[in-house]
Design a protein around this motif. Sequence first.
Motif, short mmCIF file in Angstrom:
data_model
loop_
_atom_site.label_atom_id
_atom_site.label_comp_id
_atom_site.label_asym_id
_atom_site.label_seq_id
_atom_site.Cartn_x
_atom_site.Cartn_y
_atom_site.Cartn_z
N LYS A 44 -1.62 32.49 35.30
CA LYS A 44 -1.74 32.66 36.75
C LYS A 44 -0.42 33.16 37.35
N ASP A 45 0.70 32.58 36.90
CA ASP A 45 2.01 33.01 37.40
C ASP A 45 2.22 34.50 37.13
N LEU A 46 1.99 34.89 35.87
CA LEU A 46 2.23 36.27 35.47
C LEU A 46 1.26 37.23 36.15
N SER A 47 0.01 36.82 36.31
CA SER A 47 -0.98 37.66 36.96
C SER A 47 -0.58 37.97 38.39
N HIS A 48 -0.10 36.96 39.09
CA HIS A 48 0.34 37.16 40.48
C HIS A 48 1.60 38.02 40.53
N GLN A 49 2.54 37.77 39.63
CA GLN A 49 3.81 38.49 39.65
C GLN A 49 3.67 39.95 39.24
N LEU A 50 2.84 40.21 38.25
CA LEU A 50 2.75 41.56 37.67
C LEU A 50 1.52 42.33 38.12
N ALA A 51 0.67 41.70 38.89
CA ALA A 51 -0.56 42.35 39.35
C ALA A 51 -1.41 42.84 38.18
N LEU A 52 -1.54 41.99 37.17
CA LEU A 52 -2.37 42.30 36.01
C LEU A 52 -3.51 41.30 35.93
N ALA A 53 -4.65 41.76 35.46
CA ALA A 53 -5.81 40.88 35.31
C ALA A 53 -5.53 39.82 34.25
N PRO A 54 -6.00 38.59 34.47
CA PRO A 54 -5.80 37.53 33.47
C PRO A 54 -6.28 37.91 32.08
N SER A 55 -7.39 38.64 32.00
CA SER A 55 -7.91 39.03 30.69
C SER A 55 -6.94 39.97 29.97
N THR A 56 -6.32 40.86 30.73
CA THR A 56 -5.32 41.77 30.14
C THR A 56 -4.11 40.99 29.66
N LEU A 57 -3.66 40.04 30.46
CA LEU A 57 -2.51 39.23 30.08
C LEU A 57 -2.80 38.41 28.84
N HIS A 58 -3.98 37.82 28.76
CA HIS A 58 -4.37 37.06 27.57
C HIS A 58 -4.23 37.92 26.32
N ARG A 59 -4.77 39.13 26.40
CA ARG A 59 -4.76 40.01 25.23
C ARG A 59 -3.32 40.39 24.84
N LEU A 60 -2.51 40.76 25.82
CA LEU A 60 -1.14 41.19 25.52
C LEU A 60 -0.28 40.01 25.05
N LEU A 61 -0.47 38.86 25.66
CA LEU A 61 0.30 37.68 25.26
C LEU A 61 -0.07 37.24 23.85
N ASP A 62 -1.35 37.33 23.51
CA ASP A 62 -1.76 37.00 22.14
C ASP A 62 -1.06 37.91 21.13
N GLN A 63 -0.92 39.18 21.47
CA GLN A 63 -0.24 40.11 20.57
C GLN A 63 1.25 39.79 20.48
N LEU A 64 1.86 39.41 21.59
CA LEU A 64 3.28 39.05 21.59
C LEU A 64 3.53 37.76 20.82
N VAL A 65 2.58 36.83 20.91
CA VAL A 65 2.68 35.59 20.12
C VAL A 65 2.61 35.93 18.63
N THR A 66 1.68 36.78 18.26
CA THR A 66 1.55 37.20 16.87
C THR A 66 2.82 37.89 16.38
N ALA A 67 3.45 38.68 17.26
CA ALA A 67 4.69 39.39 16.90
C ALA A 67 5.89 38.46 16.86
N GLY A 68 5.75 37.22 17.36
CA GLY A 68 6.85 36.26 17.31
C GLY A 68 7.82 36.35 18.46
N LEU A 69 7.47 37.11 19.52
CA LEU A 69 8.39 37.26 20.65
C LEU A 69 8.11 36.27 21.76
N ILE A 70 6.89 35.78 21.83
CA ILE A 70 6.48 34.79 22.82
C ILE A 70 5.82 33.64 22.08
N GLU A 71 5.95 32.42 22.61
CA GLU A 71 5.27 31.29 21.99
C GLU A 71 4.57 30.46 23.06
N ARG A 72 3.54 29.77 22.63
CA ARG A 72 2.79 28.92 23.55
C ARG A 72 3.53 27.60 23.74
#
Length: 278
Positions: A44-72
Amino acid sequence: MAGKGNRDSKADHPESSAAGASVVSRVADILRAFAEGGESASIKDLSHQLALAPSTLHRLLDQLVTAGLIERSAGRRYRISNEFSRIGALVARRAGVLRLARPVVQDVARETTETCMLGMLLPQTLTMMFVEKAPASAPVPYQIRMHHSRSLLWGATGLCLLAWLGQEAMERVLRRGDLSPLDGRTPPGSRELAERLAQIRAQGYALTCGEQTREAVGIAAPVFGANRRIVGDLCITLPRARFSDADESRLAGLLMRRAAALSRLNGHIPSPAHGGRE
């Protein structure tokens, strides 16, 4: 002909390149938001800040988690990973305090004949790592891992940083419960740690023996930035067998003088009320 066909295929689909650029731009925006933001963020924070749909953020964040750059993290939130912090610090080696520190680290190593290092605070994860090292004429019989994330709870370099980070940061680090890297001991209690950090601030440096490496002595003095916040520390390590009580004041005094000079080069203006120490 095959090569021409490949070129024609790309030319016929300019939208593919545009889509790729859009994805890269969005990923860059997400990473920038984490680097400039607080400890963690929600969809929700990122969606409001970046004007991106939650579904798009979910997909990109999942990829960043897989790449090891972001963690849950807890509460369906996300935060930058140690690897992201490590990469950022490696990039920062080419400029700023690290460039200024290299000759200082080398001078301290020559003058003391002991190994000198620069520890860098990783503020997003409240960890630290060594980013510069000058081995001296007297070698150490143990390995020093460079560019490796370390806890702030154990060893002189981590405790020195933690001493100037404040109560809230201390509580956050304690809640992680980082165990001793040597014997798995649990961290000290909040009151005991606060008293130890207060002593470090009062004397202007941290000294430990055998907390990160067996039979190794560490001495560290703080390095500050232009905003009067601690950014790293200048430290010496040597075997316990080579260290005597008489060495403490000599080595600590040298480190504090050099760390203070490095802080001034980095734009730090010390508070007169603290005698040059924050």
